[in-house]
Design a protein around this motif. Structure first.
Motif, mmCIF file in Angstrom:
data_model
loop_
_atom_site.group_PDB
_atom_site.id
_atom_site.type_symbol
_atom_site.label_atom_id
_atom_site.label_comp_id
_atom_site.label_asym_id
_atom_site.label_seq_id
_atom_site.Cartn_x
_atom_site.Cartn_y
_atom_site.Cartn_z
ATOM 1 N N GLU A 72 0.809 -1.224 0.000
ATOM 2 C CA GLU A 72 0.000 0.000 0.000
ATOM 3 C C GLU A 72 0.837 1.266 0.000
ATOM 4 O O GLU A 72 0.377 2.321 -0.429
ATOM 5 C CB GLU A 72 -0.931 0.026 1.226
ATOM 6 C CG GLU A 72 -1.982 -1.043 1.237
ATOM 7 C CD GLU A 72 -1.449 -2.376 1.777
ATOM 8 O OE1 GLU A 72 -0.391 -2.402 2.451
ATOM 9 O OE2 GLU A 72 -2.074 -3.405 1.495
ATOM 10 N N GLU A 73 2.060 1.170 0.493
ATOM 11 C CA GLU A 73 2.879 2.355 0.676
ATOM 12 C C GLU A 73 4.116 2.434 -0.201
ATOM 13 O O GLU A 73 4.623 3.524 -0.447
ATOM 14 C CB GLU A 73 3.322 2.435 2.140
ATOM 15 C CG GLU A 73 2.166 2.510 3.106
ATOM 16 C CD GLU A 73 2.579 2.184 4.525
ATOM 17 O OE1 GLU A 73 3.778 1.962 4.762
ATOM 18 O OE2 GLU A 73 1.692 2.144 5.380
ATOM 19 N N PRO A 87 8.811 4.891 -1.937
ATOM 20 C CA PRO A 87 7.422 5.180 -1.603
ATOM 21 C C PRO A 87 6.588 5.259 -2.889
ATOM 22 O O PRO A 87 7.057 5.779 -3.906
ATOM 23 C CB PRO A 87 7.494 6.540 -0.911
ATOM 24 C CG PRO A 87 8.913 6.675 -0.463
ATOM 25 C CD PRO A 87 9.732 5.910 -1.449
ATOM 26 N N LEU A 88 5.372 4.737 -2.859
ATOM 27 C CA LEU A 88 4.531 4.718 -4.065
ATOM 28 C C LEU A 88 4.261 6.115 -4.597
ATOM 29 O O LEU A 88 4.090 6.283 -5.807
ATOM 30 C CB LEU A 88 3.210 3.996 -3.797
ATOM 31 C CG LEU A 88 3.221 2.494 -3.982
ATOM 32 C CD1 LEU A 88 1.838 1.896 -3.782
ATOM 33 C CD2 LEU A 88 3.787 2.075 -5.318
ATOM 34 N N GLU A 89 4.240 7.121 -3.715
ATOM 35 C CA GLU A 89 3.978 8.476 -4.220
ATOM 36 C C GLU A 89 5.131 9.006 -5.079
ATOM 37 O O GLU A 89 4.959 9.976 -5.809
ATOM 38 C CB GLU A 89 3.644 9.456 -3.090
ATOM 39 C CG GLU A 89 4.751 9.684 -2.102
ATOM 40 C CD GLU A 89 4.613 8.853 -0.833
ATOM 41 O OE1 GLU A 89 5.402 9.104 0.095
ATOM 42 O OE2 GLU A 89 3.759 7.969 -0.769
ATOM 43 N N THR A 90 6.302 8.368 -5.028
ATOM 44 C CA THR A 90 7.418 8.792 -5.883
ATOM 45 C C THR A 90 7.431 8.048 -7.216
ATOM 46 O O THR A 90 8.236 8.363 -8.085
ATOM 47 C CB THR A 90 8.776 8.570 -5.188
ATOM 48 O OG1 THR A 90 8.981 7.173 -4.981
ATOM 49 C CG2 THR A 90 8.831 9.300 -3.857
ATOM 50 N N ASP A 92 5.793 7.121 -10.764
ATOM 51 C CA ASP A 92 4.839 7.635 -11.753
ATOM 52 C C ASP A 92 4.116 6.446 -12.383
ATOM 53 O O ASP A 92 4.529 5.917 -13.416
ATOM 54 C CB ASP A 92 5.578 8.457 -12.815
ATOM 55 C CG ASP A 92 4.636 9.163 -13.777
ATOM 56 O OD1 ASP A 92 3.411 8.896 -13.728
ATOM 57 O OD2 ASP A 92 5.124 9.981 -14.570
ATOM 58 N N THR A 149 10.271 7.643 -11.857
ATOM 59 C CA THR A 149 10.083 8.080 -10.465
ATOM 60 C C THR A 149 10.329 9.584 -10.377
ATOM 61 O O THR A 149 10.944 10.174 -11.266
ATOM 62 C CB THR A 149 11.056 7.362 -9.509
ATOM 63 O OG1 THR A 149 12.380 7.845 -9.741
ATOM 64 C CG2 THR A 149 11.004 5.858 -9.666
ATOM 65 N N SER A 150 9.886 10.167 -9.287
ATOM 66 C CA SER A 150 10.152 11.585 -9.047
ATOM 67 C C SER A 150 11.510 11.771 -8.364
ATOM 68 O O SER A 150 11.884 12.881 -8.021
ATOM 69 C CB SER A 150 9.042 12.188 -8.183
ATOM 70 O OG SER A 150 9.000 11.549 -6.926
ATOM 71 N N GLN A 172 -3.463 -0.147 -7.928
ATOM 72 C CA GLN A 172 -3.061 0.495 -6.677
ATOM 73 C C GLN A 172 -3.334 2.006 -6.731
ATOM 74 O O GLN A 172 -3.721 2.604 -5.753
ATOM 75 C CB GLN A 172 -1.574 0.270 -6.392
ATOM 76 C CG GLN A 172 -1.230 -1.116 -5.909
ATOM 77 C CD GLN A 172 -1.834 -1.408 -4.567
ATOM 78 O OE1 GLN A 172 -2.834 -2.105 -4.472
ATOM 79 N NE2 GLN A 172 -1.265 -0.883 -3.524
ATOM 80 N N LYS A 173 -3.112 2.591 -7.902
ATOM 81 C CA LYS A 173 -3.307 4.030 -8.049
ATOM 82 C C LYS A 173 -4.773 4.397 -7.903
ATOM 83 O O LYS A 173 -5.115 5.427 -7.337
ATOM 84 C CB LYS A 173 -2.803 4.489 -9.415
ATOM 85 C CG LYS A 173 -2.898 6.000 -9.577
ATOM 86 C CD LYS A 173 -2.439 6.417 -10.938
ATOM 87 C CE LYS A 173 -2.379 7.907 -11.086
ATOM 88 N NZ LYS A 173 -3.609 8.605 -10.864
#
Length: 175
Positions: A72-73, A87-90, A92, A149-150, A172-173
């Motif tokens: 999840e993370e 981290p998944l938020e990094t 794309d 990735t960011s 997941q997104k």
């Protein structure tokens, strides 16, 4: 919930390259040990070559159990020596895709920065034709997934089931 995706297994060419490299290092070790005149130089050659032989042997043995886990993370690379977590938020997720390295000239590997480059096996940090740096685990050119990735670098990973990985990332997104 987390799910793991296996890194595509080493091809026979990559396996033969590993075996040849390890045997070659053993030959160099034996020749150096026999030719050395002093015990100090013998021990020095053992001290240098044995850890290298051990590292390549370890990598060869455990690499076929390497995997990428998505939870999840984070996206977790469970691979020898270079394992890390993003981290998944990094990641794309929208731009992540299966790629054909033969036809995507921007993703062509141009040189090794920090890693291992053997026939049919690239592993570690590499420069790409696009002049960016990428983390690469390439065991099968036909199963490569591009994950931007960011963090300033993309991932290029050979996965056993690349389409399933992309579908899972996209699911997941949407959560």
């Amino acid at each position: 919930m987390s799910i793991s995706f296996a890194i595509a297994p080493l091809s026979s060419q990559a396996s033969y390259s590993f075996i040849g490299l390890i045997l070659g290092l053993l030959v160099v070790l034996v020749i150096t040990y026999v030719k050395c005149k002093t015990n100090m130089s013998r021990y020095a050659s053992l001290g240098v070559l044995l850890p290298i032989i051990g590292a390549f042997s370890y990598l060869f043995i455990v690499f076929n159990s390497a995997k990428v886990t998505v939870n999840e993370e984070a996206l977790v690379l469970d691979i020898p020596f270079y394992g890390f977590e993003l981290p998944l938020e990094t990641v794309d997720i929208e731009q992540s895709r299966k790629v054909d390295i033969e036809h995507d000239s921007q993703l062509t590997i141009t040189r090794r920065v920090n890693g291992i480059g053997l026939p049919s096996f690239q592993y570690g940090w590499f420069a790409l034709a696009s002049h960016s740096k990428a983390f690469v685990v390439q065991t099968d050119k036909n199963a490569l997934v591009y994950i931007p990735t960011s963090k300033g670098y993309p991932l290029l990973l050979s996965l056993e089931h690349p389409q399933d990985f992309i579908r899972y990332l996209q699911a997941q997104k949407s959560r």
